[in-house]
Scaffold this active site. Structure first.
Site, mmCIF file in Angstrom:
data_model
loop_
_atom_site.group_PDB
_atom_site.id
_atom_site.type_symbol
_atom_site.label_atom_id
_atom_site.label_comp_id
_atom_site.label_asym_id
_atom_site.label_seq_id
_atom_site.Cartn_x
_atom_site.Cartn_y
_atom_site.Cartn_z
ATOM 1 N N TYR A 156 124.890 76.378 50.161
ATOM 2 C CA TYR A 156 124.824 77.724 49.347
ATOM 3 C C TYR A 156 124.960 78.631 49.629
ATOM 4 O O TYR A 156 124.975 79.762 49.653
ATOM 5 C CB TYR A 156 123.904 76.623 47.991
ATOM 6 C CG TYR A 156 123.928 77.427 46.839
ATOM 7 C CD1 TYR A 156 125.258 77.218 45.939
ATOM 8 C CD2 TYR A 156 122.919 78.543 46.592
ATOM 9 C CE1 TYR A 156 124.770 77.731 44.941
ATOM 10 C CE2 TYR A 156 123.296 79.293 45.516
ATOM 11 C CZ TYR A 156 123.953 78.708 44.143
ATOM 12 O OH TYR A 156 124.289 79.094 43.253
ATOM 13 N N LYS A 160 126.637 81.979 49.042
ATOM 14 C CA LYS A 160 126.790 82.994 48.645
ATOM 15 C C LYS A 160 126.905 84.194 49.543
ATOM 16 O O LYS A 160 126.799 85.680 48.776
ATOM 17 C CB LYS A 160 125.604 83.145 47.729
ATOM 18 C CG LYS A 160 125.673 81.464 46.708
ATOM 19 C CD LYS A 160 126.789 81.749 45.825
ATOM 20 C CE LYS A 160 126.505 80.577 44.413
ATOM 21 N NZ LYS A 160 127.733 81.415 43.309
#
Length: 249
Positions: A156, A160
């Site tokens: 993640y 991002k």
């Protein structure tokens, strides 16, 4: 109604931050393409909220990880509204695990949706934005995890952080066409995604937030609405944290 006659695509708009952004843009007059990948009922609830806010909208099922789906989403937007002015790349998934135990599929699913999905949507909408010659807004929903990392969230965080790099590169490439590209980095926001976290982890995160409370999806939506409007025309290539002071550079 600063977005009257504007058309926005909001990915992952069936719930949480995506829903809040879709409704907030509708309140400012935008027509909204409500993207979802699985939960049509939840997406219909977003559409109902958009209409209740006085806006217009359509539903569009598309897996942003698939380029053909993104192209079809753009065609649907053009068929229904004739133009596209705003793209909000919000679609995201989590598959948390420490790296030692993370499966290749857990890594790839997050990268495909959270990072490649944004790239696919930008590619699909680019021709329209350039052809219109009227500028445009691209808003990428990143995360403070992309700025600071997160234990058990390497996939993640990498996606991002990559989204931040994509934002800055696009901002440089598109500035000459008056298309601004910015990223919002939410902190601990009260959504379905964070609701499943263990209580002890929630308490630990809350203790690190100077303002002393979690954020709401509307907090992100307010900034997205500003970045989508005319008042942000001289802002591009920026990453703006909405996190209660959690990350201070």
């Amino acid at each position: 109604m600063v977005l009257v006659d504007k058309v926005a695509i909001v990915t992952g708009a069936s719930r949480g931050i995506g829903r809040a952004v879709a409704v907030r843009l509708a309140e400012d007059g935008a027509a909204v393409v409500i993207n979802f990948s699985s939960s049509e009922q939840a997406a219909r609830e977003t559409l109902e909220a958009v209409i209740a806010a006085g806006g217009r909208g359509i539903l569009c099922r598309a897996d942003v990880g698939k380029p053909d789906d993104c192209e079809e989403m753009v065609r649907s937007a053009l068929d229904n509204f004739g133009r596209i002015d705003i793209l909000v790349n919000n679609a995201g998934v989590t598959r948390d695990n420490i790296v030692a135990r993370m499966k290749q599929q857990e890594w790839q699913e997050v990268i495909d949706t959270n990072l490649t999905g944004a790239f696919n949507c930008v590619k699909a909408v680019m021709r329209t934005l350039l052809k219109q010659k009227s500028g445009g807004r691209i808003i990428n929903i990143s995360s403070v995890v992309g700025l600071a990392g997160g234990s058990g969230q390497a996939n993640y965080a990498a996606a991002k952080a990559g989204l931040i790099g994509l934002t800055k590169s696009l901002a440089r490439e598109l500035a000459g066409r008056q298309i601004t590209v910015n990223a919002i980095a939410p902190g601990f926001i009260d959504t379905e995604m964070t609701a499943v976290l263990p209580e002890n982890l929630k308490e630990a995160m809350l203790a690190q937030i100077p303002l002393g409370h979690v954020g709401k999806p509307q907090d992100i939506a307010e900034l997205a609405a500003f970045l989508a409007g005319g008042g942000s025309s001289y802002i591009t290539g920026q990453v703006i944290s909405v996190d209660g002071g959690l990350i201070m550079a």
